[in-house]
Design an enzyme around this catalytic site. Sequence first.
Site, PDB file in Angstrom:
ATOM      1  N   GLU A  73       0.839  -1.198   0.000  1.00 17.65           N
ATOM      2  CA  GLU A  73       0.000   0.000   0.000  1.00 17.65           C
ATOM      3  C   GLU A  73       0.874   1.247   0.000  1.00 17.65           C
ATOM      4  O   GLU A  73       1.826   1.341   0.757  1.00 17.65           O
ATOM      5  CB  GLU A  73      -0.903  -0.012   1.231  1.00 17.65           C
ATOM      6  CG  GLU A  73      -1.907   1.104   1.264  1.00 17.65           C
ATOM      7  CD  GLU A  73      -2.908   0.968   2.396  1.00 17.65           C
ATOM      8  OE1 GLU A  73      -3.480   2.010   2.764  1.00 17.65           O
ATOM      9  OE2 GLU A  73      -3.118  -0.151   2.907  1.00 17.65           O
ATOM     10  N   GLU A  77      -2.922  10.670   2.219  1.00 19.72           N
ATOM     11  CA  GLU A  77      -4.089  10.795   3.092  1.00 19.72           C
ATOM     12  C   GLU A  77      -4.212  12.235   3.563  1.00 19.72           C
ATOM     13  O   GLU A  77      -3.259  12.804   4.087  1.00 19.72           O
ATOM     14  CB  GLU A  77      -3.953   9.848   4.288  1.00 19.72           C
ATOM     15  CG  GLU A  77      -3.925   8.402   3.841  1.00 19.72           C
ATOM     16  CD  GLU A  77      -3.513   7.435   4.920  1.00 19.72           C
ATOM     17  OE1 GLU A  77      -4.110   6.351   4.971  1.00 19.72           O
ATOM     18  OE2 GLU A  77      -2.603   7.758   5.711  1.00 19.72           O
TER      19      GLU A  77
END
Length: 165
Positions: A73, A77
């Site tokens: 991943e 964010e």
Amino acid sequence: MFRDYKKYLLLVILLSMLTSHIQAQLYSGAELRTHEYFQYGRFETRLKSPQGEGFLASFFTYNDSFPETDWCEIDFEILGRWANNIDVNVIDEQGSHLRQNPLDFNAHIDFHNYAFEWTPDYVAWFVDGEEIHRQTGEHITSLSQSAKLMMNIWTPSYTDWVGFI
């Protein structure tokens, strides 16, 4: 007149039966996800994040074949609680490699370009064409699993991270 009353009563009963069977679902977010898997490249989006405690907008790769394959991943964010900050992260089998980066603008007011480059040797994050962070090392060279490209907006339950709604 009595016959009209029966029609209305029947209509009310039918409507109440229908509405009692319709149940609303509570949603805490929405996502876009590619069907294809990618490994290495430059990935870019243009977005305006939501402002406010409890909101999180993200742009990332995600290996939804886990746990059959290794975790892979790479994240951008943007937390609604912070106007001038963005989190970048690589998550692998060893855990999270989070870096918080200050921005010189409020990410919630206008659209901005967010990109990351994923290579066998480094992952680099860019905002409006400028590199803001680069990670190298063993955790990057181990990111060999292909992943889907995703975007989402959600309200996670991790209140210590995103705040309360």
